[in-house]
Design an enzyme around this catalytic site. Sequence first.
Site, mmCIF file in Angstrom:
data_model
loop_
_atom_site.group_PDB
_atom_site.id
_atom_site.type_symbol
_atom_site.label_atom_id
_atom_site.label_comp_id
_atom_site.label_asym_id
_atom_site.label_seq_id
_atom_site.Cartn_x
_atom_site.Cartn_y
_atom_site.Cartn_z
ATOM 1 N N ASP A 82 0.853 -1.185 0.000
ATOM 2 C CA ASP A 82 0.000 0.000 0.000
ATOM 3 C C ASP A 82 0.891 1.237 0.000
ATOM 4 O O ASP A 82 1.991 1.218 0.550
ATOM 5 C CB ASP A 82 -0.893 0.001 1.251
ATOM 6 N N ASP B 9 0.512 3.928 1.606
ATOM 7 C CA ASP B 9 0.515 4.699 2.861
ATOM 8 C C ASP B 9 1.212 3.969 4.008
ATOM 9 O O ASP B 9 1.095 4.366 5.163
ATOM 10 C CB ASP B 9 -0.929 5.064 3.256
ATOM 11 N N TRP C 149 -13.572 -1.664 -1.473
ATOM 12 C CA TRP C 149 -12.647 -1.939 -0.370
ATOM 13 C C TRP C 149 -12.954 -3.277 0.322
ATOM 14 O O TRP C 149 -14.106 -3.562 0.619
ATOM 15 C CB TRP C 149 -12.719 -0.785 0.642
ATOM 16 N N GLU D 225 -10.106 -8.722 -0.728
ATOM 17 C CA GLU D 225 -9.134 -9.280 -1.692
ATOM 18 C C GLU D 225 -7.903 -9.857 -1.000
ATOM 19 O O GLU D 225 -7.343 -10.860 -1.450
ATOM 20 C CB GLU D 225 -8.748 -8.214 -2.725
ATOM 21 N N ASP D 226 -7.494 -9.245 0.115
ATOM 22 C CA ASP D 226 -6.312 -9.737 0.834
ATOM 23 C C ASP D 226 -6.623 -11.059 1.546
ATOM 24 O O ASP D 226 -5.795 -11.979 1.571
ATOM 25 C CB ASP D 226 -5.787 -8.681 1.812
ATOM 26 N N MET E 245 1.128 4.081 9.306
ATOM 27 C CA MET E 245 0.253 4.358 8.150
ATOM 28 C C MET E 245 -0.058 5.849 8.115
ATOM 29 O O MET E 245 -0.373 6.438 9.157
ATOM 30 C CB MET E 245 -1.056 3.558 8.221
ATOM 31 N N HIS F 106 -5.589 8.784 6.870
ATOM 32 C CA HIS F 106 -6.451 9.131 5.732
ATOM 33 C C HIS F 106 -7.868 8.652 6.008
ATOM 34 O O HIS F 106 -8.088 7.759 6.842
ATOM 35 C CB HIS F 106 -5.918 8.494 4.437
ATOM 36 N N ARG G 88 -11.671 7.412 4.038
ATOM 37 C CA ARG G 88 -12.013 6.514 2.926
ATOM 38 C C ARG G 88 -11.983 7.304 1.626
ATOM 39 O O ARG G 88 -12.512 8.401 1.551
ATOM 40 C CB ARG G 88 -13.410 5.930 3.164
#
Length: 337
Positions: free
Chosen positions: A186, A188, A248, A251-252, A278, A281, A283
Amino acid sequence: MLKKFFILLVCLAAFSLGGFCVILFFTEDRKLFFFSALNRETKPEESAEPTVRPNPTESPGRSLDPCPDVPPNLRGVLHVEFRTNRTLQDVRNHVGPLIQQGGRYRPTSCRAKQKVAVIVPFRNRSQHLNHWLYYLHPVLMRQQLDYGVYVINQDGDGAFNRAKLMNIGFNESLKEYDYDCFVFSDVDLVPLDDRNLYRCSDHPRHLSVAVDKFNFILPYATIFGGVTALSKQQFLKVNGFSNTFWGWGGEDDDLSQRLSYRGMFISRPDSVTGRYKMIKHGRDSHNDPNPNSVQKLTETYLNMDTDGINSLSYTVREIRKDLLYTFVTVDVQAPAG
Ligand code: UDH
Ligand code: MN
């Protein structure tokens, strides 16, 4: 007595001079090997600029010794802050001259054991990318990796598809170089310890073990999001990520299940080495939680052989080489609506 000693001394001197000449003659470049040895010692990997820049498209120099298992110049715990506003130019200046166009690097003093493509899924997070590049390039260099950074930018404002961008990164990076290890990160997430090596191991590796956002605790045992490292072989064994998780989440976990269905385990650094920060942030738009993901996760086993790298379809809109990264803009064929 004194005469004998003197003769012995002369013989010894002649002998060592002869030996020196022989060594000199067989030294590869026939230079005063004494001085070249000294030169080498005063040029440690990270502090000196090489006189000849390596061409990353050539295969790594066969004559170099393999890099050590433990890179010698690591610093351990790192200070990371995101308050400073960093422009791309700031980062280019900070990262320095050793980096090659497209975000490529390889050590000059030894042969890296692995060729690592670092894949970053992306849309509209430029400030995050600047921070990420600022911190990651020096870390990856100190880790003595032969690496390239690929930012895979989703074109348009359709539903975001992180996993498909990862698959595209895998595919596109392999068109450029014979990578054997893939780190998916990612944009971030920045490591807080450079002993957390961005390379592959015997089992797929989850690197972002202790993230500040989760109070530095692994949320659950099978988690495989954030930053992960898979060898080419491990990735292909599970047919990569699913291409069908839009929005979101999920998938992981799907990838995590694929790994376990193919008999692999998740390897991790300890929770001190595996600490991350991180960037804060909210969404993003067009990346709402996917309401279908819970159902989809019951079907991983049924779908994994037909939904993945072998069914990947997309269009490359543009490939742009910055000094610090290769920016690949793609149409991921998001569903309408
Ligand atoms: N990403 C983008 N652009 C987007 C969406 C996602 O670049 O519009 C990429 C980026 O690399 C990001 C990754 O996809 O780091 C994962 O998305 P995320 O950072 O939104 O995922 P995370 O697990 O989501 O951090 C947590 C939701 C945050 C809500 C916080 C409310 N307090
Ligand atoms: Mn995030």
